[in-house]
Design a protein around this motif. Structure first.
Motif, PDB file in Angstrom:
ATOM      1  N   ALA A  77      -4.265  -0.502   0.607  1.00 44.98           N
ATOM      2  CA  ALA A  77      -5.074  -0.991  -0.523  1.00 44.98           C
ATOM      3  C   ALA A  77      -5.537   0.149  -1.434  1.00 44.98           C
ATOM      4  N   GLY A  78      -5.810   1.314  -0.857  1.00 40.89           N
ATOM      5  CA  GLY A  78      -6.331   2.415  -1.663  1.00 40.89           C
ATOM      6  C   GLY A  78      -5.261   3.270  -2.320  1.00 40.89           C
ATOM      7  N   ASP A  79      -3.996   2.935  -2.101  1.00 40.10           N
ATOM      8  CA  ASP A  79      -2.915   3.757  -2.646  1.00 40.10           C
ATOM      9  C   ASP A  79      -2.970   3.761  -4.177  1.00 40.10           C
ATOM     10  N   PRO A  80      -2.797   4.936  -4.810  1.00 33.95           N
ATOM     11  CA  PRO A  80      -2.909   5.019  -6.277  1.00 33.95           C
ATOM     12  C   PRO A  80      -1.917   4.115  -7.014  1.00 33.95           C
ATOM     13  N   ALA A  94      -0.648   1.271  -5.875  1.00 34.01           N
ATOM     14  CA  ALA A  94      -1.136  -0.102  -5.698  1.00 34.01           C
ATOM     15  C   ALA A  94      -2.304  -0.380  -6.634  1.00 34.01           C
ATOM     16  N   ARG A  95      -3.179   0.581  -6.784  1.00 32.36           N
ATOM     17  CA  ARG A  95      -4.358   0.366  -7.641  1.00 32.36           C
ATOM     18  C   ARG A  95      -3.958   0.270  -9.104  1.00 32.36           C
ATOM     19  N   ARG A  96      -3.056   1.164  -9.520  1.00 31.70           N
ATOM     20  CA  ARG A  96      -2.652   1.168 -10.935  1.00 31.70           C
ATOM     21  C   ARG A  96      -1.891  -0.107 -11.278  1.00 31.70           C
ATOM     22  N   GLY A 126      -1.881  -2.874  -9.580  1.00 30.20           N
ATOM     23  CA  GLY A 126      -2.751  -4.022  -9.350  1.00 30.20           C
ATOM     24  C   GLY A 126      -3.617  -4.315 -10.570  1.00 30.20           C
ATOM     25  N   ALA A 127      -4.154  -3.254 -11.179  1.00 32.89           N
ATOM     26  CA  ALA A 127      -4.989  -3.437 -12.370  1.00 32.89           C
ATOM     27  C   ALA A 127      -4.153  -4.014 -13.520  1.00 32.89           C
ATOM     28  N   PRO A 180      -8.240  -7.336  -5.679  1.00 37.57           N
ATOM     29  CA  PRO A 180      -7.176  -6.484  -6.215  1.00 37.57           C
ATOM     30  C   PRO A 180      -5.815  -6.874  -5.635  1.00 37.57           C
ATOM     31  N   SER A 230       4.090  -8.893  -5.290  1.00 35.93           N
ATOM     32  CA  SER A 230       2.656  -8.653  -5.243  1.00 35.93           C
ATOM     33  C   SER A 230       1.993  -9.980  -4.908  1.00 35.93           C
TER      34      SER A 230
END
Ligand code: NI
Length: 226
Positions: free
Chosen positions: A48-51, A53-55, A57-58, A81, A172
């Motif tokens: 979940a905290g992977d950069p 995934a975050r980018r 995901g947003a 997220p 996703s």
């Protein structure tokens, strides 16, 4: 209600996302499932905290939030997220139901999962199997969409991902807490909203349209929880 949301991502955004996902640090997906689900789950996920995934995901959450069809169908209040999974070499996710309450990563709060959404990153001809099969009162529905398309369905439904016997299925998935928790009510509001839009293009300003729009908002006022 099970609904396809076409073209969530532009071809350029899709290509960029696929590129980034190729080199991302995939890990065993069983770690994030509840007890029953972990017994039937065999796939890879991004932490979940992977950069990446975050980018991505947003980007997905923003694209869905701006998609009129998605907004009308899901009536989103809170987004968890988006997460990412990969199935290959016979990987599958047997029949399960998603947990009702999920903790928001990094925050001291939870959301209720009302609407589930899967966004496909691989085209159907890139892999065999891998259908998302969703059960409702009308039977089992098999979903396998072009890359960039998404499906929304009630989080209350039993569902599975069939074994991927050739190629690789990357997707996703995410959960949404809706303003309206009940799927039947959401479906009625969606149908009413679509009917009003259809009327509006033909008879703009007609009073029945205004009356129906009022009914839509008054139903939403009755049923929405914020
Ligand atoms: Ni699930």
């Amino acid at each position: 209600m099970i609904l396809t949301i076409p073209n969530v991502l532009s071809p350029a955004a899709l290509a960029e996302a696929r590129d980034a996902l190729e080199s991302a640090p995939w890990e065993d997906g069983a770690g994030t499932a509840g007890h029953q689900a972990s017994l039937v789950k065999s796939n890879r996920q991004l932490p979940a905290g992977d950069p990446v995934a975050r980018r991505l995901g947003a980007m997905i959450a923003q694209a869905l939030g701006n998609h009129p069809l998605f907004v009308s169908a899901a009536l989103p209040l809170h987004f968890l997220p988006p997460m990412f999974n990969r199935y290959e070499g016979g990987g599958e996710y047997g029949t399960h139901v998603d947990g009702a309450i999920r903790r928001v990563p990094g925050l001291d709060r939870t959301i209720r999962t009302d609407v589930s959404c899967t966004l496909f990153f691989a085209d159907p001809e890139e892999y065999d199997g891998g259908e998302l099969v969703i059960e409702d009162t009308y039977g089992a529905h098999s979903v396998k969409l072009p890359a960039g398309h998404a499906v929304v369905y009630p989080s209350t439904s039993l569902h599975r991902v069939n074994p991927v016997t050739r190629g690789r299925r990357i997707a996703s998935f995410m959960w949404i807490q809706s303003l309206v928790r009940d799927d039947q009510r959401r479906a009625m509001l969606f149908d009413l909203d679509c009917a009003i839009r259809d009327l509006g293009t033909e008879r703009s300003g007609d009073s029945p349209v205004v009356t129906l729009t009022g009914i839509y908002h008054n139903l939403l006022r009755q049923w929405a929880e914020t």
